[in-house]
Design a protein around this motif. Structure first.
Motif, mmCIF file in Angstrom:
data_model
loop_
_atom_site.group_PDB
_atom_site.id
_atom_site.type_symbol
_atom_site.label_atom_id
_atom_site.label_comp_id
_atom_site.label_asym_id
_atom_site.label_seq_id
_atom_site.Cartn_x
_atom_site.Cartn_y
_atom_site.Cartn_z
ATOM 1 N N LEU A 1 92.202 1.057 36.674
ATOM 2 C CA LEU A 1 92.183 2.453 37.112
ATOM 3 C C LEU A 1 92.276 3.353 35.892
ATOM 4 O O LEU A 1 93.290 3.353 35.199
ATOM 5 C CB LEU A 1 93.343 2.726 38.074
ATOM 6 C CG LEU A 1 93.306 1.896 39.366
ATOM 7 C CD1 LEU A 1 94.575 2.120 40.177
ATOM 8 C CD2 LEU A 1 92.079 2.225 40.194
ATOM 9 N N ALA B 1 87.514 2.200 37.603
ATOM 10 C CA ALA B 1 87.380 3.514 38.224
ATOM 11 C C ALA B 1 87.605 4.565 37.154
ATOM 12 O O ALA B 1 88.712 4.734 36.653
ATOM 13 C CB ALA B 1 88.386 3.668 39.356
ATOM 14 N N GLY B 2 86.532 5.249 36.763
ATOM 15 C CA GLY B 2 86.645 6.291 35.742
ATOM 16 C C GLY B 2 85.954 5.867 34.461
ATOM 17 O O GLY B 2 86.188 4.771 33.962
ATOM 18 N N ASP C 1 81.852 6.417 37.660
ATOM 19 C CA ASP C 1 82.410 7.710 37.270
ATOM 20 C C ASP C 1 81.814 8.790 38.156
ATOM 21 O O ASP C 1 80.636 8.740 38.500
ATOM 22 C CB ASP C 1 82.110 8.015 35.803
ATOM 23 C CG ASP C 1 82.902 9.233 35.335
ATOM 24 O OD1 ASP C 1 84.003 9.032 34.803
ATOM 25 O OD2 ASP C 1 82.421 10.376 35.517
ATOM 26 N N GLU C 2 82.637 9.761 38.525
ATOM 27 C CA GLU C 2 82.180 10.762 39.491
ATOM 28 C C GLU C 2 81.195 11.759 38.886
ATOM 29 O O GLU C 2 80.485 12.442 39.616
ATOM 30 C CB GLU C 2 83.377 11.489 40.101
ATOM 31 C CG GLU C 2 84.207 12.234 39.077
ATOM 32 C CD GLU C 2 85.483 12.832 39.669
ATOM 33 O OE1 GLU C 2 85.674 12.756 40.881
ATOM 34 O OE2 GLU C 2 86.278 13.371 38.900
ATOM 35 N N TYR D 1 89.778 10.067 48.037
ATOM 36 C CA TYR D 1 90.232 10.754 46.839
ATOM 37 C C TYR D 1 89.635 12.155 46.762
ATOM 38 O O TYR D 1 90.339 13.135 46.516
ATOM 39 C CB TYR D 1 89.825 9.922 45.619
ATOM 40 C CG TYR D 1 90.032 10.615 44.299
ATOM 41 C CD1 TYR D 1 91.317 10.853 43.828
ATOM 42 C CD2 TYR D 1 88.940 11.031 43.541
ATOM 43 C CE1 TYR D 1 91.508 11.497 42.616
ATOM 44 C CE2 TYR D 1 89.130 11.671 42.341
ATOM 45 C CZ TYR D 1 90.402 11.913 41.876
ATOM 46 O OH TYR D 1 90.591 12.556 40.699
ATOM 47 N N THR E 1 81.979 8.180 43.009
ATOM 48 C CA THR E 1 83.424 8.375 43.101
ATOM 49 C C THR E 1 84.076 7.185 43.787
ATOM 50 O O THR E 1 83.701 6.849 44.910
ATOM 51 C CB THR E 1 83.743 9.640 43.923
ATOM 52 O OG1 THR E 1 82.999 10.726 43.375
ATOM 53 C CG2 THR E 1 85.222 9.958 43.891
ATOM 54 N N LEU F 1 94.659 6.601 43.431
ATOM 55 C CA LEU F 1 94.152 5.287 43.831
ATOM 56 C C LEU F 1 95.260 4.243 43.800
ATOM 57 O O LEU F 1 95.328 3.370 44.665
ATOM 58 C CB LEU F 1 92.986 4.863 42.937
ATOM 59 C CG LEU F 1 91.674 5.614 43.168
ATOM 60 C CD1 LEU F 1 90.594 5.111 42.219
ATOM 61 C CD2 LEU F 1 91.190 5.463 44.612
ATOM 62 N N GLY G 1 95.987 8.250 32.782
ATOM 63 C CA GLY G 1 96.418 7.949 34.143
ATOM 64 C C GLY G 1 97.790 7.328 34.194
ATOM 65 O O GLY G 1 98.403 7.216 35.252
ATOM 66 N N GLN H 1 91.483 6.860 35.831
ATOM 67 C CA GLN H 1 91.079 8.120 36.445
ATOM 68 C C GLN H 1 91.491 9.331 35.655
ATOM 69 O O GLN H 1 91.108 10.451 35.991
ATOM 70 C CB GLN H 1 91.712 8.247 37.834
ATOM 71 C CG GLN H 1 91.103 7.373 38.869
ATOM 72 C CD GLN H 1 91.770 7.643 40.190
ATOM 73 O OE1 GLN H 1 92.938 7.287 40.387
ATOM 74 N NE2 GLN H 1 91.072 8.303 41.069
#
Lengths: 997, 98
Positions: free
Chosen positions: A284, A173-174, A197-198, A588, A242, A423, A455, A286
């Protein structure tokens, strides 16, 4: 005019201009912009009004943390509210509207609230609109109108959304430095990787930094790495995606925005896709959020996070001001000062610390630094014009007097960094306070995951990269792959990263007297609000959150929470870890309802079950009633008939001659095995051993609490073989209940259960002419009473088709139920209809079925019972064997079940002989009694009986069986009442002669 | 969403299963020999454990078998999934001895 746009640099494409509208104004940006960067490039400073006080607000951040720039994007049915301008990609033709302020953000009438800001303190609505309670619905309209972040479209969503299930070894995530490094390590080891990734591009902060890797811009390494990843078959890289939820057993959900970044004309396929991923291992990555600083009037347009100011310069080539002040308590903001200076702005630095490595370096480049100073207040209502600065003692209990004023048009602030622990918190992990880093870092997790990079407080770029590689290797090796060595790129100049906490700047006046010091921009929560909550006795952070709305916005307090906790800790005389954090929950960032619903809309919302005869019923023009997932014919109207006319006709036809109905939806279970009798004896209340082969019995099942659970007909087809029917809605539950006992309690019993519900169709023919009809179409079984008595079953051939023929009746008439293969059912139905013409055969639906059975006082489990009705209450004592135990029997002698005044099944007749009672109506002895009026029962089923010529109803009345002949009153919905008489629940043919005819 | 290892089918998503409450509650051999209190205890009283919990699950959308799961009610982490212990009390006695 893009007045703030720099001539060179940035990741925007100057050859692709994108025109857009903002509150009707025509503006232009470039492809590669976000809506936020395009607005800033055009010099738009006010993008919203604050929630409660309606103060003008500008863009603060550059990503998910943005609290102010909440926009409504698009028009019509596809419009989407509550989007952060910092996360909306610009495209040609984009339409954006602000969501707060009337008539507009630049002039908002409700800004008068700000003048009276002191009364809008924490708990204002609770305290003010409590009384009189009856007026709340009036208050609410006004409060609702002034709240909210946009409008949901009223029309149905025309767009398509989809869900996709996926499995992988490593979910990352990220896609910033740590995430990309992790993906590289896990991907090269051969693990199946999904990295999400967002943003529109991978790279995170590497796209916005001036730092270089191996002597080249950081974005070069990003390009190289993403190219390598996309060439790997085992890696799925998802931009614009995301990771918004982290659930049990490493199940994560990703919202992928597929088309929202494209001009309308280029959009095709699904608008959004939700990935439902089960991952063996999770990384994670993020990142972290920069913290704002807390001082008077810290919300003026132009006051931004330092990292956001840098991002707009480096990534979007937008310089948000010409005269900048950087206010910081740490080193990371010095890079912003350098970025600003390089972009041609005048810069001054205000640093709360007395000395720092950053300050030394900045002074060397000629940037003035006011060490040991803080910003106390700001000037400029619609945009910052100056800051007022004072000497900082380092002690928040001592006030600071502003002695210096510095003119500026942008204030870049940095209060340090907070890891994005969302998360990990959703995953069930605890957050731990790290005193050295002065932030919460993710602690132990109950799930298979690890956090990498900033993070978990790894602030420097080289640490992030190393940490990401380590996390990727670990995740790959724990999912069974051999890690390979991957070298991190060399970071050429490492920025220092020291900080000293500064949670709030005390003004010369106490917080409730001085200008507002905002903690949570989105909810207008200030230092004074949090301190008021503490004074009023709120000491738990979760309660303070609910009282002050701190962190309650759609941004979930990504910016302000930590400062709020620090202020609360200070007020309570506790430490920050003692106060603790609030719980983070999915999502999130906000996810659209469309994405969550996916394809489960319209016809796919719920499965539809239809019988084999469905087309016959459709052809006959029957409306359908939804029963569970089944669609059953409700009634069969003839031209000009409404429900009541049709039902009256169907009832009379059945009672006087011949009716036919589709009973296929009844649950059907085959029970066989050497111990079938013993098994059913333990489950059902009647004596099974005494049933001879070929006979049927009505049976009920009780829960262990003694209450009616389901009912149906049981037929003995052989010595070791039974056939059960259940209610339509209870089919699955009964099978599951039988399996439960067979598997968990009595595994020694040799019995097999098979559901036959879908294999067989059932056609019921009822009425005095039903036997004649069957004989007419040809039946190889003797149908008269002697050969085929009531409650028996035969294998037969009917009209040349093999059937199982039951002589049972749910109408009280002479009746047969024909069980046959579903493939034969339509032919049988047509044969019966044709042959029945001479008897005026009349198809009937569920409504007539209900009336006919109610005339006979037959209960429907689930309509006339509600889980608190025992067989004794329902008048079925005759069904309860005295010779054996069965499930629930012991409960019937519990004191509560043996009470004489339990609610019992009775018939209810309206005294006037014309009023059809309302189902659910309460029955009372005296409608004029003082409130609360004691209730003595209620109406369960109520119909007009055409056959009897008056309405009938079934009810449950306390001690009802001894109340026969008494008068009660049924309350109607308008408050009036109708006198009713309590009678026997059997209204028609009380001696049951017709079914034995 | 839990990942549950059905002892007969292997790991499947929670949506395929239905929950059956606390496991290891044996039905009294002779209910009518019990006092109302004893019967009520069997009928209504449950452990409501904080921590490890033995519970019944049914693979309703799969093999239709009931089986037992040991799950932490705080972290939701599943320790073990296994076939129904017979007689129903055996594991209970074991865990009490632990």
């Amino acid at each position: 005019m893009q007045t703030n746009r720099l001539d060179t640099g940035g990741r925007i494409d100057r050859s692709k201009p994108a025109g857009f509208r903002f509150d009707g104004r025509k503006l232009q940006g470039y492809t590669g912009d976000t809506l936020a960067s395009a607005l800033l490039a055009n010099g738009v400073s006010i993008v919203g009004r604050s929630f409660k006080l309606h103060r003008p607000r500008g863009i603060v951040g550059s990503g998910a943390e943005e609290p102010n720039a909440i926009m409504q994007i698009g028009n019509g049915a596809s419009t989407c509210p509550n989007l952060r301008a910092t996360q909306v990609e610009l495209y040609d033709g984009l339409i954006a509207r602000t969501t707060k302020g009337w008539p507009g953000v630049n002039y908002d009438i409700a800004a008068i609230n700000d003048v009276f800001g002191r009364i809008f303190s924490a708990g204002f609505y609770y305290k003010t609109f409590m009384r009189p309670q009856s007026l709340w619905h009036v208050y609410e309209k006004f409060i609702r109108r002034s709240a909210g972040f946009g409008r949901a479209p009223a029309a149905a969503d025309p767009d398509k959304y989809e869900h996709l299930n996926a499995h992988c070894d490593v979910l990352i995530a990220g896609g910033g430095p740590a995430g990309l490094a992790a993906a590289l390590a896990a991907g090269r080891a051969g693990a199946r990787v999904i990295i999400a990734d967002e943003q529109n591009e991978f790279g995170g902060n590497l796209l916005a930094t001036a730092a270089t890797l191996d002597g080249a811009p950081a974005s070069d390494w990003v390009q190289q790495t993403t190219a390598e990843l996309s060439a790997m078959d085992n890696v799925t890289a998802l931009p614009r995606s995301t990771v918004f939820g982290y659930f049990d057993s490493n199940f994560l959900t990703i919202a992928e925005r597929c088309t929202d970044h494209l001009p309308a004309i280029e959009r095709s396929g699904s608008r959004e896709r939700v990935w439902r991923v089960r991952a063996a291992q999770v990384v994670l990555a993020q990142g972290a959020f920069e913290r704002p600083l807390v001082f008077c009037n810290n919300d003026r347009p132009g006051i931004m996070l330092a990292s956001a100011v840098s991002t707009y310069i480096n990534r979007y080539a937008v310089r948000t001001g010409e005269r900048a002040v950087v206010f910081t308590n740490n080193d990371s903001a010095y890079q912003t000062a350098i970025d600003l200076q390089r972009a041609g702005a005048d810069v001054a630095i205000v640093d709360s610390r007395r000395s720092s490595a950053g300050a030394t370096a900045a002074i060397a480049t000629g940037i003035p630094v006011l060490s040991g100073h803080v910003v106390v207040d700001t000037v400029g209502r619609k945009g910052i014009k100056a800051v007022r600065v004072g000497r900082w003692s380092g002690d928040a209990t001592q006030t600071v007097d502003a002695t210096i004023t510095i003119d500026c048009d942008v204030l870049a602030m940095s209060g340090g960094w907070s890891p994005a622990v969302h998360l990990q918190s959703q995953a069930g992990g605890r957050n731990e306070w790290n005193d050295e880093l002065q932030c919460f870092v993710p602690g132990e997790s109950p799930q298979e995951n690890r956090v990498a990079g900033s993070g978990r407080g790894k602030w420097s770029l080289s640490d992030c990269l190393e940490d990401g590689l380590g996390a990727g290797k670990d995740a790959a090796s724990r999912s069974g792959y051999t890690p390979v060595d991957v070298e991190a790129p060399n970071v050429d100049t490492e920025e220092p990263a020291s900080m000293e906490p500064l949670w709030r700047v005390p003004a010369s006046q106490p917080p409730d007297r001085c200008p507002k010091q905002f903690i949570d921009y989105q909810n207008d929560t200030s230092v004074a609000d949090v301190r008021l909550a503490a004074r009023e006795g709120y000491c738990n952070v979760e309660h303070v959150k609910r009282y002050t709305a701190l962190g309650f916005g759609t941004d979930q307090g990504k910016l302000g929470n930590i400062n709020g906790m620090a202020v609360l800790a200070e007020s309570l005389g506790k430490s920050i870890p003692e106060v603790g954090t609030t719980t983070f929950r999915p999502a999130y960032t906000p996810v659209t309802f469309g994405a969550l619903a996916g394809e489960n809309v319209g016809e796919l919302f719920d499965p539809v079950r239809t019988t084999a005869l469905h087309e016959c019923h459709e052809a006959a023009g029957a409306p359908f009633e939804v029963v569970g997932q089944w669609h059953r014919p409700w009634y069969f109207p003839q031209p000009g008939e409404d429900l009541h006319a049709a039902v009256n006709r169907e009832c009379l036809a059945t009672r006087n001659s011949l009716g036919i109905m589709d009973a296929s939806t009844l649950g059907k279970i085959d029970v066989r095995g050497p111990d079938a009798v013993e098994f059913l004896e333990r489950i059902y209340t009647h004596n099974i051993g005494k049933m001879s082969v070929g006979r049927c019995a009505y049976g009920v099942l009780l829960g262990e609490d003694g209450m009616l659970m389901d009912d149906g007909v049981m037929a003995r087809l052989g010595e070791q073989r039974f056939y059960l029917t259940t209610t339509t809605g209870g089919a699955a539950a009964v099978l599951s209940w039988l399996e439960l006992w067979l598997q968990t309690e009595w595994p020694e019993l040799d019995v097999f259960l098979t559901s036959l519900t879908d294999q067989f169709s059932t056609i019921a023919v009822a009425g005095p002419n039903s036997r004649r009809l069957l004989m007419k179409i040809g039946c190889d079984v003797d149908l008269d009473n002697a050969g085929f008595p009531f409650m028996s079953v035969r294998d037969a051939e009917l009209a040349g088709m093999p059937v199982q023929l039951f002589r049972v009746s749910f109408s009280g008439e002479l009746a047969f139920e024909i069980n046959l293969s579903s493939s034969d059912a339509p032919r049988m139905w047509r044969t019966l209809m044709q042959a029945g013409e001479e008897f005026g055969i009349t198809p009937y639906g569920t409504e007539t079925m209900h009336v006919l059975r109610a005339e006979k006082g037959f209960v429907i489990i689930g309509q006339d019972t509600d889980g608190s009705v025992s067989p004794v209450d329902a008048g079925m004592s005759w069904l309860l064997s005295k010779e054996k135990d069965f499930l629930g029997k012991r409960s019937l002698s519990r004191p509560d079940c043996a009470r004489e005044d339990r609610k019992q099944l009775v018939g209810v007749l309206s005294a006037d002989g014309t009023t059809v009672l309302r189902e659910g109506a309460q029955l009372v002895e005296d409608p004029h009694a003082r409130q609360p009026v004691p209730m003595c029962g209620h109406v369960m089923s109520s119909y007009y009986s055409a056959c009897l010529g008056h309405p009938i109803a079934l009810g449950l009345v306390a001690g009802g069986r001894s109340k026969k002949g008494e008068t009660l009153y049924a309350m109607q919905s308008d408050g009036s009442s109708t006198a009713v008489k309590i009678v026997s629940p059997v209204f028609y043919d009380p001696k049951s002669e017709r079914q034995n005819d | 969403m839990l990942l549950i290892a059905c002892p007969y089918c292997g790991e499947r998503a929670e949506t395929e299963f239905s929950y059956g409450g606390e496991a290891g509650i044996a039905r009294p051999k002779d209910p009518h020999a019990l006092s109302d209190e004893q019967w009520a205890d069997y009928l209504f009283m449950r452990k409501n454990s904080r921590g490890m919990h033995r519970e019944l699950w049914n693979h309703a959308q799969g093999c239709r078998r009931w089986f037992e799961v040991e799950r932490d009610t705080v972290s939701y982490v599943i320790k073990e999934c296994y076939e129904i212990a017979t007689p129903a009390t055996s594991r209970d006695n074991q865990s009490r001895a632990d």
